[in-house]
Design an enzyme around this catalytic site. Structure first.
Site, short mmCIF file in Angstrom:
data_model
loop_
_atom_site.label_atom_id
_atom_site.label_comp_id
_atom_site.label_asym_id
_atom_site.label_seq_id
_atom_site.Cartn_x
_atom_site.Cartn_y
_atom_site.Cartn_z
N GLY A 145 0.62 -0.60 -3.12
CA GLY A 145 0.23 0.05 -1.92
C GLY A 145 0.00 1.95 -2.53
O GLY A 145 1.32 1.77 -3.21
N CYS A 146 -0.61 2.49 -2.11
CA CYS A 146 -0.45 3.94 -2.45
C CYS A 146 0.86 4.77 -2.15
O CYS A 146 1.40 5.04 -3.47
CB CYS A 146 -1.49 4.98 -1.82
SG CYS A 146 -1.35 4.90 -0.13
#
Length: 340
Positions: A145-146
């Site tokens: 994920g970011c």
């Protein structure tokens, strides 16, 4: 190599198109979505005219496998776990940008509030933070994920060397509006974001267990982190400001050497003498890291910045593709950030 994208109309899907267009070893052969079927992608997004004029197709796993060599999933959570089943059964390579294959089933269901992927599917996937995971020859990649990418890259050198009290970690992470996804919500409505600063999912963000899972690989004493997420009134970018208590005082030079030793051969991680700024990474796959030590409190502040759509999503997915195939990991990337 021929590839397809499922979930083309979201921000990450569109960013994949931009990056793959400059990749000399990859050809994008099909794009798929649940709406706008039969419409050219460039008729919806005119900036792609003459760049990607592919028609959007409905999802058909058999057709994708007949025409492509790998499929990217740039879909919302809960979608890839179902649509990827045919590819997994056929041993057909998948890179999943969503969160569906990052976590054990019970943890996924707790944090995502959705049914998890089947265990047989989860067992196939490798969680691949590109700077630390050997994915050469792998076929199923769970892209980080970011927020997780920015935080893990900021903290892993310290955790790996066991230099901090791991249960002292506090992260204040801020994201541009694209990080909230394309579906409009109250928190992402223009009038609520413009000239405003909004904290959301405090203590509840689904990337928290992902970060704990990966940091815990290097220090089993880690049990939790304090993690907040906020929206900035900008389109792109993540800044993760991480506060950690050192086990013993360290000079800035000593800290710098620890990071340099781990990331010396990692072309997308840059250590900055000054504290990082968002616009220095926008449009690029770079993660810039800087830090400052406070000898009064014995707290080290580590700041990392990434473009949430590139290093935090599509860019890292292409970086992982390069590493899977044994290519130069910078293949296909513009190495200069857009800056403005």
């Amino acid at each position: 190599m021929k590839v397809s994208i499922v979930g083309i109309t979201g921000y990450s899907g569109l960013e994949l198109v931009r990056i793959l267009n400059g990749h000399q070893k990859v050809e994008l052969v099909s794009v798929h979505a649940t709406k706008e079927i039969g419409t050219k992608l460039s008729d919806i997004y005119s900036y792609l005219k003459g760049i990607c004029d592919l028609e959007i197709q409905s999802f058909d796993s058999q057709k994708i496998m007949a025409t492509a060599d790998l499929v990217f999933f740039a879909t919302p959570s809960g979608v890839a776990k179902e649509l990827a089943k045919d590819f997994i059964a056929a041993d057909f390579p998948v890179i999943d940008i969503s969160g569906d294959h990052r976590l054990p089933a019970a943890i996924y269901e707790k944090w995502y509030k959705k049914a998890a992927a089947e265990q047989a599917s989860l067992d196939k996937f490798t969680y691949a933070l590109a700077e630390l995971t050997d994915v050469k020859g792998k076929k199923f990649i769970a892209n980080p994920g970011c927020y997780a990418t920015a935080t893990e890259l900021a903290l892993l050198p310290l955790v790996k060397e066991k230099l901090i009290d791991v249960n002292s970690i506090i992260v204040d992470a801020k994201s541009g509006l694209t990080g909230a996804g394309k579906v409009l919500s109250e928190s992402s409505h223009f009038v609520n974001v413009h000239d405003n600063y909004v904290t959301y999912k405090l203590n509840r963000h689904q990337h928290i267990p992902e970060i704990v899972q990966e940091l815990k690989r290097f220090d089993n004493n880690l049990e939790h982190i304090q993690f907040s997420t906020s929206l900035l009134p900008v389109n792109r970018g993540i800044m993760a400001t991480c506060y950690v208590t050192l086990k013993k005082p360290l000079s800035n030079e000593a800290v710098s050497k620890i990071y340099q030793d781990l990331y010396a051969d990692k072309p997308f991680v840059r250590l900055q003498q000054d504290l990082p700024e968002l616009h220095n990474v926008i449009g690029s796959n770079f993660c810039d890291i800087g830090f400052a030590y406070n000898p009064v409190t014995n707290v080290l502040t580590v700041i990392s910045v990434i473009d949430n759509l590139v290093k935090g999503a599509a860019g890292q997915a292409v970086q992982n593709l390069n590493l899977m195939m044994g290519w130069d990991e910078t293949e296909g990337f513009p190495m200069t950030p857009s800056y403005l």
